[in-house]
Write a protein that holds these residues in place. Structure first.
Motif, PDB file in Angstrom:
ATOM      1  N   TYR A 123       0.996  -1.191  -0.224  1.00 43.47           N
ATOM      2  CA  TYR A 123      -0.255  -0.162   0.003  1.00 43.47           C
ATOM      3  C   TYR A 123       0.648   1.508  -0.408  1.00 43.47           C
ATOM      4  O   TYR A 123       2.188   1.638   0.497  1.00 43.47           O
ATOM      5  CB  TYR A 123      -1.037   0.255   0.817  1.00 43.47           C
ATOM      6  N   TYR A 124       0.468   2.680  -0.483  1.00 47.81           N
ATOM      7  CA  TYR A 124       0.989   3.918  -0.337  1.00 47.81           C
ATOM      8  C   TYR A 124       0.579   4.656  -0.025  1.00 47.81           C
ATOM      9  O   TYR A 124      -1.028   5.103   0.307  1.00 47.81           O
ATOM     10  CB  TYR A 124       1.374   3.874  -2.151  1.00 47.81           C
ATOM     11  N   THR A 125       0.759   5.582   0.287  1.00 52.37           N
ATOM     12  CA  THR A 125       0.266   7.066   1.281  1.00 52.37           C
ATOM     13  C   THR A 125       1.292   8.161   0.944  1.00 52.37           C
ATOM     14  O   THR A 125       2.572   8.701   0.758  1.00 52.37           O
ATOM     15  CB  THR A 125       0.340   6.893   2.642  1.00 52.37           C
ATOM     16  N   GLU A 126       0.579   9.630  -0.362  1.00 50.87           N
ATOM     17  CA  GLU A 126       0.825  10.284  -0.621  1.00 50.87           C
ATOM     18  C   GLU A 126      -0.202  11.285  -0.689  1.00 50.87           C
ATOM     19  O   GLU A 126      -0.956  11.866  -0.136  1.00 50.87           O
ATOM     20  CB  GLU A 126       1.120  10.171  -2.169  1.00 50.87           C
ATOM     21  N   THR A 127       0.644  12.187   0.446  1.00 50.41           N
ATOM     22  CA  THR A 127       0.853  13.810   1.189  1.00 50.41           C
ATOM     23  C   THR A 127       1.521  14.347   0.774  1.00 50.41           C
ATOM     24  O   THR A 127       2.338  14.783   0.338  1.00 50.41           O
ATOM     25  CB  THR A 127       1.291  13.555   2.663  1.00 50.41           C
ATOM     26  N   LEU A 128       0.616  15.962  -0.265  1.00 53.14           N
ATOM     27  CA  LEU A 128       0.750  17.156  -0.912  1.00 53.14           C
ATOM     28  C   LEU A 128       0.331  18.202   0.660  1.00 53.14           C
ATOM     29  O   LEU A 128      -1.115  18.453   0.667  1.00 53.14           O
ATOM     30  CB  LEU A 128       0.123  17.146  -0.972  1.00 53.14           C
ATOM     31  N   GLN A 133      -0.044  24.648   5.795  1.00 53.34           N
ATOM     32  CA  GLN A 133      -1.864  24.520   5.939  1.00 53.34           C
ATOM     33  C   GLN A 133      -3.035  24.148   5.117  1.00 53.34           C
ATOM     34  O   GLN A 133      -4.391  23.367   5.598  1.00 53.34           O
ATOM     35  CB  GLN A 133      -2.208  26.843   6.143  1.00 53.34           C
ATOM     36  N   PHE A 134      -2.840  23.822   3.959  1.00 50.29           N
ATOM     37  CA  PHE A 134      -3.322  22.742   2.659  1.00 50.29           C
ATOM     38  C   PHE A 134      -3.116  21.801   3.021  1.00 50.29           C
ATOM     39  O   PHE A 134      -1.413  21.160   2.310  1.00 50.29           O
ATOM     40  CB  PHE A 134      -3.871  23.119   1.745  1.00 50.29           C
ATOM     41  N   LYS A 135      -3.739  20.518   3.254  1.00 52.76           N
ATOM     42  CA  LYS A 135      -3.267  19.316   2.473  1.00 52.76           C
ATOM     43  C   LYS A 135      -4.081  18.285   2.490  1.00 52.76           C
ATOM     44  O   LYS A 135      -5.209  18.293   1.866  1.00 52.76           O
ATOM     45  CB  LYS A 135      -2.774  18.363   3.952  1.00 52.76           C
ATOM     46  N   VAL A 136      -3.788  17.731   0.787  1.00 52.39           N
ATOM     47  CA  VAL A 136      -4.829  16.312   0.579  1.00 52.39           C
ATOM     48  C   VAL A 136      -3.573  15.120   0.528  1.00 52.39           C
ATOM     49  O   VAL A 136      -2.508  15.136   0.624  1.00 52.39           O
ATOM     50  CB  VAL A 136      -4.348  17.477  -0.973  1.00 52.39           C
ATOM     51  N   ARG A 137      -4.053  13.749   0.952  1.00 48.67           N
ATOM     52  CA  ARG A 137      -3.682  12.758   1.031  1.00 48.67           C
ATOM     53  C   ARG A 137      -4.679  11.715   0.185  1.00 48.67           C
ATOM     54  O   ARG A 137      -5.467  11.731   0.826  1.00 48.67           O
ATOM     55  CB  ARG A 137      -3.589  12.530   2.389  1.00 48.67           C
ATOM     56  N   VAL A 138      -3.563  10.967  -0.426  1.00 46.22           N
ATOM     57  CA  VAL A 138      -4.139  10.182  -1.172  1.00 46.22           C
ATOM     58  C   VAL A 138      -3.714   8.728  -0.192  1.00 46.22           C
ATOM     59  O   VAL A 138      -2.712   8.551  -0.392  1.00 46.22           O
ATOM     60  CB  VAL A 138      -4.733   9.873  -2.418  1.00 46.22           C
ATOM     61  N   ALA A 139      -4.130   7.228  -0.660  1.00 44.03           N
ATOM     62  CA  ALA A 139      -3.958   6.173  -0.321  1.00 44.03           C
ATOM     63  C   ALA A 139      -4.260   5.030  -0.401  1.00 44.03           C
ATOM     64  O   ALA A 139      -6.359   5.357  -1.066  1.00 44.03           O
ATOM     65  CB  ALA A 139      -3.994   5.906   1.525  1.00 44.03           C
ATOM     66  N   GLY A 140      -3.691   4.200  -0.772  1.00 45.27           N
ATOM     67  CA  GLY A 140      -4.075   2.800  -1.648  1.00 45.27           C
ATOM     68  C   GLY A 140      -3.747   1.165  -1.361  1.00 45.27           C
ATOM     69  O   GLY A 140      -2.890   1.544  -0.768  1.00 45.27           O
ATOM     70  N   ASP A 141      -3.572   0.627  -1.631  1.00 44.96           N
ATOM     71  CA  ASP A 141      -3.852  -0.321  -1.926  1.00 44.96           C
ATOM     72  C   ASP A 141      -3.461  -1.824  -2.612  1.00 44.96           C
ATOM     73  O   ASP A 141      -4.275  -1.720  -3.773  1.00 44.96           O
ATOM     74  CB  ASP A 141      -3.429  -1.287  -0.598  1.00 44.96           C
ATOM     75  N   SER A 142      -3.100  -3.356  -3.495  1.00 40.44           N
ATOM     76  CA  SER A 142      -2.501  -4.002  -3.688  1.00 40.44           C
ATOM     77  C   SER A 142      -3.786  -4.775  -3.807  1.00 40.44           C
ATOM     78  O   SER A 142      -4.221  -5.189  -4.634  1.00 40.44           O
ATOM     79  CB  SER A 142      -1.251  -4.472  -3.921  1.00 40.44           C
ATOM     80  N   LYS A 143      -4.553  -4.916  -2.850  1.00 35.88           N
ATOM     81  CA  LYS A 143      -5.721  -5.287  -2.780  1.00 35.88           C
ATOM     82  C   LYS A 143      -6.995  -5.513  -3.147  1.00 35.88           C
ATOM     83  O   LYS A 143      -8.278  -5.710  -3.158  1.00 35.88           O
ATOM     84  CB  LYS A 143      -5.817  -6.254  -1.531  1.00 35.88           C
ATOM     85  N   SER A 144      -7.328  -3.715  -3.174  1.00 34.04           N
ATOM     86  CA  SER A 144      -8.421  -2.840  -4.255  1.00 34.04           C
ATOM     87  C   SER A 144      -8.569  -1.583  -4.641  1.00 34.04           C
ATOM     88  O   SER A 144      -7.502  -0.970  -4.715  1.00 34.04           O
ATOM     89  CB  SER A 144      -9.487  -2.510  -2.443  1.00 34.04           C
ATOM     90  N   THR A 145      -9.263  -1.363  -4.985  1.00 33.57           N
ATOM     91  CA  THR A 145      -9.348  -0.748  -6.197  1.00 33.57           C
ATOM     92  C   THR A 145      -9.867   0.542  -5.299  1.00 33.57           C
ATOM     93  O   THR A 145      -9.518   1.548  -5.800  1.00 33.57           O
ATOM     94  CB  THR A 145      -9.939  -0.984  -7.535  1.00 33.57           C
ATOM     95  N   THR A 147      -9.409   4.206  -3.294  1.00 28.95           N
ATOM     96  CA  THR A 147      -9.186   4.883  -3.062  1.00 28.95           C
ATOM     97  C   THR A 147      -9.142   5.931  -1.493  1.00 28.95           C
ATOM     98  O   THR A 147     -10.299   6.603  -1.879  1.00 28.95           O
ATOM     99  CB  THR A 147      -8.463   5.871  -3.872  1.00 28.95           C
ATOM    100  N   ALA A 148      -8.440   6.115  -0.118  1.00 27.98           N
ATOM    101  CA  ALA A 148      -8.664   6.468   0.401  1.00 27.98           C
ATOM    102  C   ALA A 148      -8.564   8.854  -0.193  1.00 27.98           C
ATOM    103  O   ALA A 148      -6.888   8.419  -0.815  1.00 27.98           O
ATOM    104  CB  ALA A 148      -8.185   6.040   1.817  1.00 27.98           C
ATOM    105  N   LEU A 149      -8.895   9.418   0.713  1.00 31.43           N
ATOM    106  CA  LEU A 149      -8.570  10.534  -0.005  1.00 31.43           C
ATOM    107  C   LEU A 149      -8.919  11.605   1.260  1.00 31.43           C
ATOM    108  O   LEU A 149     -10.030  11.609   1.846  1.00 31.43           O
ATOM    109  CB  LEU A 149     -10.126  11.183  -1.066  1.00 31.43           C
ATOM    110  N   CYS A 150      -8.160  12.287   1.507  1.00 35.98           N
ATOM    111  CA  CYS A 150      -7.961  13.480   3.003  1.00 35.98           C
ATOM    112  C   CYS A 150      -7.985  14.739   2.247  1.00 35.98           C
ATOM    113  O   CYS A 150      -6.728  14.873   1.546  1.00 35.98           O
ATOM    114  CB  CYS A 150      -7.189  12.610   4.067  1.00 35.98           C
ATOM    115  N   VAL A 151      -8.474  15.848   2.647  1.00 35.38           N
ATOM    116  CA  VAL A 151      -8.050  16.567   2.276  1.00 35.38           C
ATOM    117  C   VAL A 151      -8.665  17.621   3.780  1.00 35.38           C
ATOM    118  O   VAL A 151      -9.894  17.718   4.651  1.00 35.38           O
ATOM    119  CB  VAL A 151      -9.506  17.562   1.599  1.00 35.38           C
ATOM    120  N   GLY A 152      -7.081  18.632   4.127  1.00 33.87           N
ATOM    121  CA  GLY A 152      -7.400  19.017   5.144  1.00 33.87           C
ATOM    122  C   GLY A 152      -6.926  20.323   5.123  1.00 33.87           C
ATOM    123  O   GLY A 152      -6.096  21.088   4.222  1.00 33.87           O
ATOM    124  N   TYR A 153      -7.701  21.175   6.488  1.00 35.33           N
ATOM    125  CA  TYR A 153      -7.169  22.813   6.576  1.00 35.33           C
ATOM    126  C   TYR A 153      -6.564  23.518   7.920  1.00 35.33           C
ATOM    127  O   TYR A 153      -7.467  22.382   8.378  1.00 35.33           O
ATOM    128  CB  TYR A 153      -8.091  23.597   5.890  1.00 35.33           C
TER     129      TYR A 153
END
Length: 243
Positions: A123-128, A133-145, A147-153
């Motif tokens: 699995y992976y997690t990428e945070t920008l 102050q602003f954050k966007v994070r996506v995460a995924g894994d090899s057993k599922s299509t 994608t988890a998404l996080c948007v923060g301020y």
């Protein structure tokens, strides 16, 4: 000689179980921790010094070894679990790499790549982050299509420390909000639109920060017909003794 002893006790009001963790930090850099329960006595022990960490779970009879190495390229972790003391599974580690792809002024990122050799799972997690102050994070894994998404301020103000929206396939949309209304106080809330539940955690630091009181609660939101939400969930206290 010990230079700091931390003791944290939490009572789970739903399970009616008292959990306690004691950590001792020595001036040699060694840190030892013990976890207890009033239902199962000694639960687990762990020891950490520098890049090395070892743990043992008495209930599951699992042993864990972890090695961490940091350099200019990022952080590498090697974690080996021996389930139920079955040494024949070794080597089957979990390897983790944390690194950066972007680091230009206000725009920064962090990338985490993990592979579990025992379960053959990646699995992976990428945070920008922008301007801290602003954050966007996506995460995924090899057993599922999915994608988890996080948007923060994170304005980091007294009444608005941070606001975050998380979307995952397992939990659905979650909205969290944190604030620090006064010195030593911290409040965090999380609303689940799928379960129609509002959960909150209140933390108060006393004795110049050496003691911490925690209380967790949950209430049903309009439309919740399950009737399974209990108001108080956990209550605890943590005290640090310094030598």
């Amino acid at each position: 000689m010990a230079e700091k002893v931390s003791n944290k006790s939490v009572y789970d009001l739903q399970r009616k179980e008292l959990k306690n963790r004691t950590e001792v930090k020595f001036d040699t850099g060694l840190k030892v921790g013990c976890n207890f329960s009033d239902q199962s006595n000694l639960v687990s022990v762990d020891a950490e010094r520098g890049a090395y960490k070892f743990g043992y779970d008495f209930q599951k009879e699992d042993a864990v070894f972890q090695y961490t190495r940091k350099n200019s390229a990022g952080t590498f972790k090697f974690r080996q679990v021996v389930p139920n003391m079955h040494w024949e599974v070794v080597p089957s580690p979990v390897v983790e790499l944390s690194t950066k792809l972007l680091d230009s002024g206000k725009l920064k990122d962090s990338l985490k790549l993990v592979y579990d050799f025992h379960h053959r799972f990646a699995y992976y997690t990428e945070t920008l982050k922008y301007n801290k102050q602003f954050k966007v994070r996506v995460a995924g894994d090899s057993k599922s299509t999915d994608t988890a998404l996080c948007v923060g301020y994170k304005p980091d103000k007294r009444w608005v420390k941070s606001v975050k929206l998380v979307q995952t396939a397992a939990t659905g949309p979650l909205l969290s909000y944190k604030l620090k209304p006064a010195e030593g106080w911290k409040l965090a809330t999380e609303a689940s639109l799928r379960s129609r539940t509002l959960a909150g955690s209140m933390t108060f630091k006393a004795l110049k920060g050496d003691a911490e009181l925690v209380l967790d609660a949950a209430v049903p939101l309009p439309g919740n017909s399950s009737g399974k939400v209990k108001l108080l969930r956990k209550a605890g206290v943590k005290v640090d003794f310094k030598f």
